[in-house]
Design an enzyme around this catalytic site. Structure first.
Site, PDB file in Angstrom:
ATOM      1  N   GLU A  31     -28.219 -40.722 -16.752  1.00 27.63           N
ATOM      2  CA  GLU A  31     -26.830 -40.312 -16.544  1.00 27.63           C
ATOM      3  C   GLU A  31     -25.898 -41.517 -16.478  1.00 27.63           C
ATOM      4  O   GLU A  31     -24.798 -41.482 -17.006  1.00 27.63           O
ATOM      5  CB  GLU A  31     -26.689 -39.470 -15.264  1.00 27.63           C
ATOM      6  CG  GLU A  31     -27.337 -38.094 -15.349  1.00 27.63           C
ATOM      7  CD  GLU A  31     -26.721 -37.214 -16.432  1.00 27.63           C
ATOM      8  OE1 GLU A  31     -25.603 -37.498 -16.890  1.00 27.63           O
ATOM      9  OE2 GLU A  31     -27.400 -36.249 -16.851  1.00 27.63           O
ATOM     10  N   TYR A 114     -19.870 -36.566 -10.415  1.00 31.88           N
ATOM     11  CA  TYR A 114     -20.634 -36.104 -11.576  1.00 31.88           C
ATOM     12  C   TYR A 114     -22.125 -36.480 -11.464  1.00 31.88           C
ATOM     13  O   TYR A 114     -23.002 -35.617 -11.591  1.00 31.88           O
ATOM     14  CB  TYR A 114     -20.048 -36.672 -12.883  1.00 31.88           C
ATOM     15  CG  TYR A 114     -21.012 -36.487 -14.007  1.00 31.88           C
ATOM     16  CD1 TYR A 114     -21.213 -35.223 -14.552  1.00 31.88           C
ATOM     17  CD2 TYR A 114     -21.802 -37.544 -14.460  1.00 31.88           C
ATOM     18  CE1 TYR A 114     -22.160 -35.017 -15.541  1.00 31.88           C
ATOM     19  CE2 TYR A 114     -22.746 -37.349 -15.445  1.00 31.88           C
ATOM     20  CZ  TYR A 114     -22.921 -36.080 -15.975  1.00 31.88           C
ATOM     21  OH  TYR A 114     -23.868 -35.879 -16.939  1.00 31.88           O
ATOM     22  N   ASP A 132     -18.556 -33.384 -16.317  1.00 34.37           N
ATOM     23  CA  ASP A 132     -18.204 -34.583 -17.089  1.00 34.37           C
ATOM     24  C   ASP A 132     -17.244 -34.167 -18.206  1.00 34.37           C
ATOM     25  O   ASP A 132     -16.778 -33.029 -18.253  1.00 34.37           O
ATOM     26  CB  ASP A 132     -19.468 -35.253 -17.651  1.00 34.37           C
ATOM     27  CG  ASP A 132     -20.121 -34.416 -18.744  1.00 34.37           C
ATOM     28  OD1 ASP A 132     -19.790 -33.218 -18.869  1.00 34.37           O
ATOM     29  OD2 ASP A 132     -20.955 -34.958 -19.489  1.00 34.37           O
TER      30      ASP A 132
END
Ligand code: SF4
Length: 345
Positions: A31, A114, A132
């Site tokens: 991520e 996020y 996102d």
């Protein structure tokens, strides 16, 4: 709608290494690498991080320079430094395991709403949206959200919608399915609505307003920055210096630099070089054509200036290194490109 979305996801999702081994470390690594980075570009970085640092302990115990070197070329170097501090905190304060609670995750460096949502939902199965850019685009179009982009109101609407989708489904899969839809079908331009599994539920598709949504972000002001890099070298050695610990490319290495907000006329440039190297006894051999290098807030106009020193002279605050050792130092991409063209190792 959750079942339509998940069926599509299970049958069409791209095979990506972080989807095979779902653990908090892989989710966190992927991520953060993929923030502001396309999958094709991020994938080799993910693979080399996993190869060099197969688990959180090895990441935390590496030196910052090793992490920056592996990150080299991805940009946004503060992300790499934050990851390193984050891994050290997880190692020392959480017995090497990422916490499950959103509030504890968000206390770790580099983990915002996020990433916390992604780790909590994908690795721990918690009902937490991970919002996102992809989710904003997909959900704005599905729901017809005309709120200012990245506003509280927009986030609240998307948050409630995604939570509803999670009621009877795996939260991590819902987040990933929406992200995948945004990355492969619901593209910023020309979305592939014909193949979209949820077009029957989409406001933008029904009203043909895909190109209007989401509303555009305000443009970032990009300022010019002139960088004059000095090439001072012998057959075997070259001068380099480390950048300050704050600002762009913090703590990375570069050729000795003169920086200016405006273009320097030759006499000023000559004087700036003399000040930089603490000597008037030099000649300028060559000045390269300017190279444009774009960052989010800066347009860098870089020139490389070959300088000959008149005699054996030590330059303060810079390092004299062997050219064969250059691959040990983390450089911004602009400088790494220069070395790979001029001093391939
Ligand atoms: S129908 Fe089109 S605009 Fe709507 S979610 Fe699907 S791809 Fe996006």
């Amino acid at each position: 709608m959750d079942q339509l979305l998940l069926n599509w996801y299970y049958n069409n999702a791209r095979q990506l290494p972080w989807r095979e081994n779902i653990d908090p470390y892989s989710v966190w690594l992927s991520e953060i690498i993929l923030q502001q980075t396309r999958v094709n570009q991020g994938l080799p970085y993910y693979n080399s991080f996993v190869e060099k640092f197969p688990n959180l302990q090895s990441f935390a115990l590496a030196t910052e320079e090793e992490i920056l070197k592996t990150w080299q070329g991805l940009g946004y170097y503060s992300r790499a430094r934050n990851m390193h501090r984050c891994a050290q905190l997880v190692l020392n304060q959480h017995q090497s395991v990422f916490p499950e609670e959103i509030s504890a995750l968000k206390k770790l460096p580099g983990i915002g709403n996020y990433t916390a949502g992604a780790i909590a939902s994908i690795a721990y199965g918690q009902k937490t949206p991970a919002i996102d850019g992809n989710l904003i685009r997909v959900c704005s179009r599905i729901l017809g959200i005309y709120e200012p982009p990245y506003s509280r109101l927009m986030f609240d609407k998307i948050h409630s919608f995604v939570l509803e989708l999670m009621v009877n489904s795996k939260p991590g899969d819902i987040n990933q399915a929406l992200m995948e839809l945004g990355a492969t079908l619901c593209l910023p331009k020309n979305p592939n609505c014909e193949n979209c599994p949820i077009s029957d539920h989409c406001y933008a598709f029904e009203n043909k307003t895909q190109s209007e949504l989401p509303l555009p972000k305000k443009k970032t002001l990009v300022k010019d920055l002139f960088m004059y890099f000095l090439i001072i070298e012998s057959d075997e050695t070259i001068y380099i210096e480390q950048r300050p610990s704050v600002g762009i490319w913090a703590k990375l290495y570069q050729l000795p630099l003169i920086e200016s907000k405006s273009e320097l006329p030759f006499p000023e440039l000559f004087q700036a070089i003399a000040t930089k190297i603490s000597s008037q006894n030099f000649t300028i051999v060559k000045i390269s054509k300017p190279i444009i290098h774009k960052l989010t807030h800066r347009k860098i106009i870089a020139s490389f200036i070959t300088v000959n020193l008149g005699f054996e002279h030590k330059i303060p605050h810079v390092l004299l290194v062997k050219k064969t050792d250059l691959n040990k130092y983390p450089f911004p991409q602009l400088i790494a490109d220069f070395f790979s063209k001029n001093h391939p190792s």
